[in-house]
Design an enzyme around this catalytic site. Structure first.
Site, PDB file in Angstrom:
ATOM      1  N   LYS A  79       9.189   2.892   1.231  1.00 41.02           N
ATOM      2  CA  LYS A  79       8.820   1.958   0.367  1.00 41.02           C
ATOM      3  C   LYS A  79      10.146   1.411  -0.521  1.00 41.02           C
ATOM      4  CE  LYS A  79       5.631   0.354  -3.287  1.00 41.02           C
ATOM      5  NZ  LYS A  79       4.354   0.809  -3.946  1.00 41.02           N
TER       6      LYS A  79
ATOM      7  N   GLY B 264       3.199  -5.684  -0.676  1.00 38.12           N
ATOM      8  CA  GLY B 264       2.208  -5.800  -1.587  1.00 38.12           C
ATOM      9  C   GLY B 264       3.051  -6.182  -3.035  1.00 38.12           C
ATOM     10  N   GLY B 265       2.224  -6.324  -4.125  1.00 39.71           N
ATOM     11  CA  GLY B 265       3.193  -6.611  -5.248  1.00 39.71           C
ATOM     12  C   GLY B 265       4.113  -5.892  -5.720  1.00 39.71           C
TER      13      GLY B 265
ATOM     14  N   GLY C   8       3.398  -2.755   5.827  1.00 35.33           N
ATOM     15  CA  GLY C   8       2.715  -3.712   4.780  1.00 35.33           C
ATOM     16  C   GLY C   8       3.368  -4.144   3.619  1.00 35.33           C
TER      17      GLY C   8
ATOM     18  N   GLY D  28       6.073  -4.038  -3.713  1.00 38.72           N
ATOM     19  CA  GLY D  28       7.283  -3.854  -2.731  1.00 38.72           C
ATOM     20  C   GLY D  28       6.845  -3.809  -1.318  1.00 38.72           C
ATOM     21  N   THR D  29       7.766  -3.419  -0.349  1.00 44.30           N
ATOM     22  CA  THR D  29       7.601  -3.586   1.195  1.00 44.30           C
ATOM     23  C   THR D  29       7.487  -2.221   1.725  1.00 44.30           C
ATOM     24  OG1 THR D  29       8.441  -5.752   1.079  1.00 44.30           O
ATOM     25  CG2 THR D  29       8.086  -4.644   3.346  1.00 44.30           C
ATOM     26  N   VAL D  30       6.784  -1.755   2.437  1.00 50.68           N
ATOM     27  CA  VAL D  30       6.830  -0.384   3.356  1.00 50.68           C
ATOM     28  C   VAL D  30       7.045  -0.271   4.744  1.00 50.68           C
ATOM     29  CG1 VAL D  30       5.384   1.632   3.762  1.00 50.68           C
ATOM     30  CG2 VAL D  30       5.041   0.346   1.545  1.00 50.68           C
TER      31      VAL D  30
ATOM     32  N   ASP E 261      -4.365   0.444  -9.526  1.00 49.78           N
ATOM     33  CA  ASP E 261      -4.511  -0.560  -8.501  1.00 49.78           C
ATOM     34  C   ASP E 261      -5.495   0.000  -7.382  1.00 49.78           C
ATOM     35  OD1 ASP E 261      -4.646  -3.064  -7.394  1.00 49.78           O
ATOM     36  OD2 ASP E 261      -2.541  -2.656  -6.484  1.00 49.78           O
TER      37      ASP E 261
END
Length: 391
Positions: free
Chosen positions: A91, A72-73, A70, A75-77, A188
């Site tokens: 992450k 997101g704002g 996934g 980082g990338t996992v 969040d």
């Protein structure tokens, strides 16, 4: 001549390796690695690993796109496989400022000591890169968002299961607010940050926007960040993130469960774009039935659904002081869950917001279960000593 060229070539390689090692050492120190190592040595039994960059590159096939779980704002996992064939979530964070770099090691100590069954466990980190990399436990069954709206929607999970997942997520957030020391504000909260394990048990994830609640009220002021549709209106006006900001966002999660709708629509009339506004308008007009998703109405009694709607409504109060705490929300969800398993329980559907805030018979539900245990959490508080931002 050839020998000289070989010597020069290997000399350059050695120099470049030394420069690279120096850069890695500098990054490690900038991110508080020395502090982290000292504390790890002094605190025996701390289950936390400091990984090298090479280890995580190998674990993720050099961060191959096929490994992405996934984005997101924050980082990338990626899915990774570390020693003993253990799956993990790796992450890669987005850029952070100089102050955050210095505090990173201390923050990792705090997050590593959070041990709750409904919170994703931080296993380790890599500090020898420009932006630190985090390593979390791998949670295999997607997210609550996918269960309600996305690719897992076809599983047709029962409403009672969705209610259990919501209760478990509330327990995790309640732990962060009430038992972590200092308290942690998630910042969040949303369905895509509620992961599901093998047994579809909820695990709250992604602390990229989190802060540790400071003692100085002025320290609460931060740049507004989060996800549209879930953001607390009071937070957007004041830029002060509080525990009640998480409560508001959790109220939106309850709406998604009740309605099956997305929190925000980008098309259509302005008044029909925000799920919160649509819901509050329906409640004001005493027309809850109009917004409930059809399969929910078929599974549960209107008394139970009204109870959950009343809880969502008070979570979405425009004034943070009027919202319940996450512990009160978790307790109320625990009581509502008993209605799905004990249909003979009497439900008083008159919502009393003041009693909820005072902790008296939360939201007016009278539970007649003589001697029935209320499921108090057995998790113990943690005791890290810090008041920095946690990411």
């Amino acid at each position: 001549m050839v020998i000289i060229m070989i010597v020069v070539f290997w000399g350059q390689i050695i120099i470049q390796k030394r420069k690279l090692n120096k850069v890695r050492q500098d990054y490690f120190q900038q991110h508080g690695g020395l502090l982290l190592f000292d504390r790890m040595k002094s605190e025996n039994g701390l289950a936390f690993t400091v990984f090298s960059e090479a280890e995580l590159v190998q674990a993720s096939d050099n961060f191959d796109n096929s490994r992405i779980l996934g984005k997101g704002g924050h980082g990338t996992v990626y899915k990774g496989i570390i020693k003993n064939n253990m799956p993990v979530a790796i992450k890669r964070c987005v850029l952070v400022d100089e102050r955050q770099k210095k505090e990173f090691g201390q923050e990792m100590l705090i997050l590593s000591q959070i041990n709750h069954k409904n919170i994703v466990k931080l296993l380790g980190c890599c500090l020898e890169v420009e932006v630190p990399i985090l390593v979390y436990e791998f949670v295999p069954n997607g997210t609550l968002f996918e269960l309600i709206h996305g690719k897992n929607q076809a599983l047709q999970i029962s409403f009672s299961t969705l209610l259990r997942i919501a209760h478990e997520a509330a327990e995790g957030l309640s732990f962060l607010h009430s038992y972590a020391s200092p308290p942690i504000i998630h910042g969040d909260v949303k369905t895509s940050n509620v992961l599901l394990d093998d047994n579809y048990m909820a695990k709250v994830s992604d602390f990229g926007a989190s802060i540790l609640a400071p003692s100085d009220k002025e320290q609460f002021v931060t740049m507004v960040q989060g996800t549209c549709g879930y953001l607390d209106p009071e937070y957007m006006q004041t830029c002060q993130l509080t525990e009640k900001s998480d409560v508001y966002s959790f109220g939106v999660i309850l709406l998604e469960i009740l309605t099956g709708q997305l929190p925000l629509k980008l098309e259509g009339p302005e008044k029909q774009r925000s799920l919160s506004l649509i819901f509050l308008s329906a409640m004001k007009e005493n027309n809850l039935d109009a917004v409930l998703v059809s399969y929910v109405k078929g599974q549960e009694s209107m008394e139970l659904l009204r109870g959950l709607a009343d809880l969502a409504k008070i979570c979405l109060d425009m004034c943070g002081d009027n919202r319940p705490s996450m512990k009160e929300v978790a307790d109320e969800l625990n009581r509502l869950r008993k209605l799905t398993t004990h249909p003979w329980v009497r439900l008083d559907v008159e919502m009393d917001a003041e009693s909820l805030l005072r902790g008296e018979s939360t939201s007016g539900y009278q539970i007649e279960l003589s001697g029935y245990p209320m499921g108090e959490s057995e998790d113990q508080p943690i005791n890290p000593r810090s008041s920095y931002y946690a990411r």
